[in-house]
Scaffold this active site. Structure first.
Site, mmCIF file in Angstrom:
data_model
loop_
_atom_site.group_PDB
_atom_site.id
_atom_site.type_symbol
_atom_site.label_atom_id
_atom_site.label_comp_id
_atom_site.label_asym_id
_atom_site.label_seq_id
_atom_site.Cartn_x
_atom_site.Cartn_y
_atom_site.Cartn_z
ATOM 1 N N SER A 142 0.837 -1.200 0.000
ATOM 2 C CA SER A 142 0.000 0.000 0.000
ATOM 3 C C SER A 142 0.872 1.251 0.000
ATOM 4 O O SER A 142 1.667 1.463 0.918
ATOM 5 C CB SER A 142 -0.896 0.013 1.240
ATOM 6 O OG SER A 142 -1.427 1.311 1.416
ATOM 7 N N HIS A 164 -1.191 -1.416 -4.154
ATOM 8 C CA HIS A 164 -2.479 -1.075 -3.541
ATOM 9 C C HIS A 164 -2.574 0.444 -3.373
ATOM 10 O O HIS A 164 -1.715 1.065 -2.759
ATOM 11 C CB HIS A 164 -2.570 -1.773 -2.183
ATOM 12 C CG HIS A 164 -3.890 -1.633 -1.510
ATOM 13 N ND1 HIS A 164 -4.986 -2.427 -1.815
ATOM 14 C CD2 HIS A 164 -4.310 -0.807 -0.528
ATOM 15 C CE1 HIS A 164 -5.997 -2.093 -1.049
ATOM 16 N NE2 HIS A 164 -5.628 -1.104 -0.260
ATOM 17 N N ASP A 210 -4.882 3.496 -1.971
ATOM 18 C CA ASP A 210 -5.989 3.852 -1.087
ATOM 19 C C ASP A 210 -6.515 5.226 -1.468
ATOM 20 O O ASP A 210 -5.817 6.229 -1.336
ATOM 21 C CB ASP A 210 -5.506 3.867 0.369
ATOM 22 C CG ASP A 210 -5.234 2.466 0.861
ATOM 23 O OD1 ASP A 210 -6.154 1.635 0.794
ATOM 24 O OD2 ASP A 210 -4.093 2.194 1.286
ATOM 25 N N MET A 256 -9.192 8.086 -0.770
ATOM 26 C CA MET A 256 -10.085 8.564 0.301
ATOM 27 C C MET A 256 -10.587 9.969 -0.029
ATOM 28 O O MET A 256 -9.824 10.794 -0.527
ATOM 29 C CB MET A 256 -9.302 8.607 1.613
ATOM 30 C CG MET A 256 -8.586 7.303 1.929
ATOM 31 S SD MET A 256 -7.783 7.387 3.523
ATOM 32 C CE MET A 256 -6.856 5.837 3.512
ATOM 33 N N HIS A 304 -8.388 0.771 -4.050
ATOM 34 C CA HIS A 304 -9.345 0.616 -2.944
ATOM 35 C C HIS A 304 -10.045 1.954 -2.738
ATOM 36 O O HIS A 304 -9.457 2.889 -2.201
ATOM 37 C CB HIS A 304 -8.542 0.183 -1.694
ATOM 38 C CG HIS A 304 -9.348 0.097 -0.439
ATOM 39 N ND1 HIS A 304 -8.757 -0.036 0.801
ATOM 40 C CD2 HIS A 304 -10.685 0.116 -0.218
ATOM 41 C CE1 HIS A 304 -9.701 -0.092 1.726
ATOM 42 N NE2 HIS A 304 -10.873 0.006 1.143
ATOM 43 N N MET A 336 -12.358 4.417 -1.003
ATOM 44 C CA MET A 336 -13.059 4.725 0.255
ATOM 45 C C MET A 336 -13.797 6.035 0.015
ATOM 46 O O MET A 336 -13.358 7.112 0.427
ATOM 47 C CB MET A 336 -12.045 4.822 1.405
ATOM 48 C CG MET A 336 -11.591 3.446 1.883
ATOM 49 S SD MET A 336 -10.035 3.497 2.784
ATOM 50 C CE MET A 336 -8.888 3.308 1.421
ATOM 51 N N MET A 371 -11.393 -5.806 5.559
ATOM 52 C CA MET A 371 -10.653 -4.749 6.261
ATOM 53 C C MET A 371 -10.347 -5.230 7.683
ATOM 54 O O MET A 371 -11.252 -5.537 8.449
ATOM 55 C CB MET A 371 -11.478 -3.458 6.328
ATOM 56 C CG MET A 371 -11.558 -2.663 5.038
ATOM 57 S SD MET A 371 -9.971 -2.237 4.311
ATOM 58 C CE MET A 371 -9.208 -1.263 5.616
ATOM 59 N N GLY A 430 -9.089 4.318 6.717
ATOM 60 C CA GLY A 430 -8.773 5.743 6.852
ATOM 61 C C GLY A 430 -7.303 6.038 7.065
ATOM 62 O O GLY A 430 -6.814 7.057 6.590
ATOM 63 N N PHE A 431 -6.613 5.154 7.750
ATOM 64 C CA PHE A 431 -5.212 5.445 8.073
ATOM 65 C C PHE A 431 -4.361 4.180 8.036
ATOM 66 O O PHE A 431 -4.850 3.095 8.390
ATOM 67 C CB PHE A 431 -5.110 6.079 9.466
ATOM 68 C CG PHE A 431 -5.852 7.384 9.547
ATOM 69 C CD1 PHE A 431 -5.228 8.570 9.172
ATOM 70 C CD2 PHE A 431 -7.179 7.417 9.931
ATOM 71 C CE1 PHE A 431 -5.928 9.779 9.197
ATOM 72 C CE2 PHE A 431 -7.887 8.621 9.962
ATOM 73 C CZ PHE A 431 -7.261 9.803 9.591
ATOM 74 N N GLY A 432 -3.098 4.359 7.656
ATOM 75 C CA GLY A 432 -2.152 3.254 7.725
ATOM 76 C C GLY A 432 -1.582 3.170 9.137
ATOM 77 O O GLY A 432 -1.858 4.025 9.990
ATOM 78 N N GLY A 433 -0.808 2.129 9.369
ATOM 79 C CA GLY A 433 -0.076 2.015 10.628
ATOM 80 C C GLY A 433 -0.913 1.651 11.839
ATOM 81 O O GLY A 433 -0.468 1.814 12.976
ATOM 82 N N ASP A 462 -6.471 -6.383 4.480
ATOM 83 C CA ASP A 462 -5.858 -5.054 4.442
ATOM 84 C C ASP A 462 -5.947 -4.380 5.806
ATOM 85 O O ASP A 462 -7.041 -4.141 6.323
ATOM 86 C CB ASP A 462 -6.616 -4.218 3.393
ATOM 87 C CG ASP A 462 -6.107 -2.793 3.237
ATOM 88 O OD1 ASP A 462 -5.024 -2.476 3.759
ATOM 89 O OD2 ASP A 462 -6.807 -2.009 2.570
ATOM 90 N N GLY A 463 -4.782 -4.074 6.366
ATOM 91 C CA GLY A 463 -4.723 -3.302 7.601
ATOM 92 C C GLY A 463 -3.948 -4.010 8.686
ATOM 93 O O GLY A 463 -4.348 -5.073 9.164
ATOM 94 N N GLY A 464 -2.800 -3.447 9.037
ATOM 95 C CA GLY A 464 -2.015 -3.979 10.149
ATOM 96 C C GLY A 464 -1.354 -5.319 9.876
ATOM 97 O O GLY A 464 -0.976 -6.024 10.815
ATOM 98 N N GLY A 496 1.267 -1.878 4.064
ATOM 99 C CA GLY A 496 1.869 -0.559 3.848
ATOM 100 C C GLY A 496 3.111 -0.416 4.687
ATOM 101 O O GLY A 496 4.244 -0.539 4.195
HETATM 102 C C1 DX5 Z 1 -6.435 1.820 5.458
HETATM 103 C C2 DX5 Z 1 -5.933 1.308 4.141
HETATM 104 C C3 DX5 Z 1 -4.809 0.339 4.167
HETATM 105 C C4 DX5 Z 1 -3.551 0.824 4.849
HETATM 106 C C5 DX5 Z 1 -2.707 -0.347 5.223
HETATM 107 O O1 DX5 Z 1 -7.579 2.577 5.209
HETATM 108 O O2 DX5 Z 1 -6.988 0.671 3.453
HETATM 109 O O3 DX5 Z 1 -4.509 -0.069 2.831
HETATM 110 O O4 DX5 Z 1 -2.796 1.645 4.037
HETATM 111 O O5 DX5 Z 1 -1.582 0.142 5.865
HETATM 112 P P1 DX5 Z 1 -0.839 -0.709 6.993
HETATM 113 O O6 DX5 Z 1 -0.326 -1.954 6.331
HETATM 114 O O7 DX5 Z 1 0.215 0.204 7.463
HETATM 115 O O8 DX5 Z 1 -1.876 -1.031 8.030
HETATM 116 ZN ZN ZN Z 2 -6.560 -0.225 1.457
#
Ligand code: DX5
Ligand code: ZN
Length: 239
Positions: free
Chosen positions: A19, A44, A46, A48, A77, A79, A148, A153-156, A186-188, A208
């Site tokens: 991502s 990937h 994202d 938004m 993706h 959003m 999900m 909304g956010f990475g990390g 996707d996510g974490g 990501g």
């Molecule tokens: C969150 C995104 C994810 C995010 C994943 O809304 O859909 O794609 O970037 O990032 P990590 O791998 O850091 O959780």
């Molecule tokens: Zn995503």
């Protein structure tokens, strides 16, 4: 440019989709080249809109510019509150696959048709709080379901382990109707939980932070995620 939708890939192959949300956005071209060099399978993106989720990222002009730096498929993706308004602009900008949220304001069956008409594969996704059963009406028509594993909304953010059970549930629902759709998570995602995600049936792995901010470097990070190929359910890896 020739599109490479997910239908070109078998779902018994584990695909890594880094991502770009974790990238340095001022160096996107170089980051994309590094991901391709590291043998990522797709990218990937994202998208938004500041309404569906409280964050704003990339629009079609940036995606079109990114297209010049890699031949990897773009796994988009959305959003967005109104995905139907943006399918065509993102497809024209270079998307190969487009996923949208079941919680968005649209007729999901119509959006899936729109995505297919653009020559892309179509995915449906759901927030952690939405039950798998919400996908039933569209399950037979999608090429991928994205689970999900954090609030979008956010990475990390931290992986929500309860989403493993939802992944298994969706895997069973798809097999029950004879669908060979891919499952993406996707996510974490990290090297510590990727095998569990694959064992639950997720063969498309988004990461990501664990790729673009890996202390061991992008190449080693992608290779380590690919190791989860061995954890995919037997029935799929043998077929
Ligand atoms: C969150 C995104 C994810 C995010 C994943 O809304 O859909 O794609 O970037 O990032 P990590 O791998 O850091 O959780
Ligand atoms: Zn995503």
């Amino acid at each position: 440019m020739q599109k490479h939708p997910l239908s070109e890939f078998k779902n018994n192959r584990l695909l890594v989709s880094p991502s770009v949300l974790a990238c340095d956005f001022a160096r996107l071209g170089a980051e994309l080249e590094a991901a391709e060099e590291a043998e990522a399978d797709m990218i990937h993106l994202d998208i938004m809109d500041g309404h569906f989720v409280p964050n704003i990222t990339l629009g079609p002009p940036i995606v079109a510019s990114m297209r010049k730096y890699t031949g990897l498929p773009f796994d988009v993706h959305l959003m967005l509150v109104h995905p139907d308004r943006y399918v065509e602009p993102f497809a024209k900008a270079g998307a190969d696959h487009i996923t949208f949220h079941i919680e968005s304001e649209c007729d999901p069956a119509a959006v899936i048709r729109q995505i297919h008409e653009q020559g892309c594969s179509a995915g449906i996704t759901l927030k952690p709080g939405t039950p798998a059963s919400a996908l039933e009406p569209v399950l037979a028509d999608v090429d991928m379901v994205l689970v999900m594993s954090v609030e979008p909304g956010f990475g990390g953010q931290k992986f929500q382990p309860e989403m493993l059970r939802k992944t298994s549930e969706i895997y069973a629902m798809l097999r029950r109707i004879g669908s060979r759709a891919h499952i993406e998570i996707d996510g974490g995602i990290t090297h510590d939980n990727v095998r569990d995600a694959a064992a639950a049936g997720a063969n498309v792995i988004v990461a990501g932070t664990a790729v673009f901010r890996a202390s061991e470097g992008i190449r080693a990070a992608v290779a380590e995620l690919h190791e989860a190929q061995k954890s995919l359910p037997k029935t799929d890896s043998e077929s």
